[in-house]
Design an enzyme around this catalytic site. Structure first.
Site, PDB file in Angstrom:
ATOM      1  N   ASN A  45       0.838  -1.197   0.000  1.00  0.00           N
ATOM      2  CA  ASN A  45       0.000   0.000   0.000  1.00  0.00           C
ATOM      3  C   ASN A  45       0.875   1.249   0.000  1.00  0.00           C
ATOM      4  OD1 ASN A  45       0.577  -0.886   2.666  1.00  0.00           O
ATOM      5  ND2 ASN A  45      -1.121   0.263   3.536  1.00  0.00           N
ATOM      6  N   ILE A  46       0.382   2.255  -0.696  1.00  0.00           N
ATOM      7  CA  ILE A  46       1.127   3.513  -0.861  1.00  0.00           C
ATOM      8  C   ILE A  46       0.172   4.645  -0.496  1.00  0.00           C
ATOM      9  CG2 ILE A  46       2.419   4.958  -2.484  1.00  0.00           C
ATOM     10  CD1 ILE A  46       2.753   2.350  -4.229  1.00  0.00           C
ATOM     11  N   GLU A  47       0.416   5.250   0.661  1.00  0.00           N
ATOM     12  CA  GLU A  47      -0.493   6.292   1.146  1.00  0.00           C
ATOM     13  C   GLU A  47      -0.088   7.667   0.618  1.00  0.00           C
ATOM     14  OE1 GLU A  47      -0.812   5.641   5.396  1.00  0.00           O
ATOM     15  OE2 GLU A  47      -2.074   3.887   5.025  1.00  0.00           O
ATOM     16  N   CYS A  56      -4.079   0.636  -2.476  1.00  0.00           N
ATOM     17  CA  CYS A  56      -3.926  -0.591  -1.689  1.00  0.00           C
ATOM     18  C   CYS A  56      -2.878  -1.509  -2.322  1.00  0.00           C
ATOM     19  CB  CYS A  56      -5.247  -1.353  -1.633  1.00  0.00           C
ATOM     20  SG  CYS A  56      -6.547  -0.544  -0.711  1.00  0.00           S
ATOM     21  N   GLU A  58      -3.077  -4.647  -3.035  1.00  0.00           N
ATOM     22  CA  GLU A  58      -3.615  -5.540  -4.068  1.00  0.00           C
ATOM     23  C   GLU A  58      -3.647  -4.849  -5.427  1.00  0.00           C
ATOM     24  OE1 GLU A  58      -4.803  -4.764  -1.111  1.00  0.00           O
ATOM     25  OE2 GLU A  58      -5.994  -6.357  -0.223  1.00  0.00           O
ATOM     26  N   CYS A  94     -10.290  -4.733   0.306  1.00  0.00           N
ATOM     27  CA  CYS A  94     -11.408  -3.781   0.322  1.00  0.00           C
ATOM     28  C   CYS A  94     -12.274  -3.978  -0.919  1.00  0.00           C
ATOM     29  CB  CYS A  94     -10.875  -2.351   0.396  1.00  0.00           C
ATOM     30  SG  CYS A  94     -10.286  -1.702  -1.185  1.00  0.00           S
TER      31      CYS A  94
HETATM   32  N1  THU Z   1      -5.184  -1.478   2.702  1.00  0.00           N
HETATM   33  C1  THU Z   1      -4.620  -2.277   1.736  1.00  0.00           C
HETATM   34  O1  THU Z   1      -3.574  -1.961   1.174  1.00  0.00           O
HETATM   35  N2  THU Z   1      -5.254  -3.429   1.427  1.00  0.00           N
HETATM   36  C2  THU Z   1      -6.339  -3.937   2.079  1.00  0.00           C
HETATM   37  O2  THU Z   1      -6.788  -5.020   1.761  1.00  0.00           O
HETATM   38  C3  THU Z   1      -6.961  -3.155   3.177  1.00  0.00           C
HETATM   39  C4  THU Z   1      -6.427  -1.779   3.371  1.00  0.00           C
HETATM   40  C5  THU Z   1      -4.454  -0.264   3.096  1.00  0.00           C
HETATM   41  C6  THU Z   1      -5.034   1.059   2.697  1.00  0.00           C
HETATM   42  C7  THU Z   1      -4.434   1.978   3.731  1.00  0.00           C
HETATM   43  O3  THU Z   1      -3.137   2.360   3.310  1.00  0.00           O
HETATM   44  C8  THU Z   1      -4.279   1.119   4.975  1.00  0.00           C
HETATM   45  O4  THU Z   1      -4.355  -0.225   4.517  1.00  0.00           O
HETATM   46  C9  THU Z   1      -5.330   1.350   6.037  1.00  0.00           C
HETATM   47  O5  THU Z   1      -6.603   1.283   5.494  1.00  0.00           O
END
Ligand code: THU
Length: 143
Positions: A45-47, A56, A58, A94
């Site tokens: 994941n890259i915020e 996310c 995935e 998600c």
């Molecule tokens: N996130 C994912 O990368 N994949 C998931 O299946 C659930 C949520 C990430 C998004 C965000 O960066 C962090 O988790 C918290 O929601």
């Protein structure tokens, strides 16, 4: 999926998780997407300070694969937990990621939701996204 193969895919997801960029949630996710040709595409994941552009793990893995011409997949392993914590819960994709994956795999994709290399749930995208909306819905003459 056979246990050794699952272990390897989960290990790849844990490796990808180490690259997660999560200054806001501190929740780190890794994914490893197995293509039908045997290649594995990983993602984290890259915020983003703007929050909404966050990607996310995935979808990072999926988009890496598709952008390299690979569009057929058999399985994905997903691991996630707060920074510095071991996995006590599984991380399930998600809704947006379920839909993004469905576009290419339909319901058959095997999904490994893992706490460790040996402790995981094996399910399918069809179970996670029943009656999914996909490319077939947009065909003028359904096959
Ligand atoms: N996130 C994912 O990368 N994949 C998931 O299946 C659930 C949520 C990430 C998004 C965000 O960066 C962090 O988790 C918290 O929601």
């Amino acid at each position: 999926m056979e246990r050794e193969q699952a272990k390897e895919l989960i290990r790849a997801a844990f490796r990808a998780r180490t690259f997660a960029y999560t200054p806001y949630s501190h929740f780190k996710v890794g994914a490893a997407l197995l293509a039908k040709d045997g290649r594995v595409f990983t993602g984290c994941n890259i915020e983003n300070a703007g929050y909404t552009p966050t990607n996310c793990a995935e979808r990072t893995a999926l988009f890496k694969a598709v952008s390299e011409g690979v569009t057929e997949f058999s399985a994905i392993a997903i691991v996630g937990s707060l920074e510095g914590k071991t996995n006590t819960l599984i991380t399930s994709p998600c809704g947006v990621c379920r839909q993004a994956l469905f576009e290419f795999t339909g319901p058959a994709l095997e999904v490994l939701l893992a706490k460790s290399e040996t402790d995981y749930i094996e399910t399918t995208l069809g179970d996670l996204l029943p009656y999914g909306f996909g490319p077939k819905n947009l065909e003028i003459t359904p096959k």
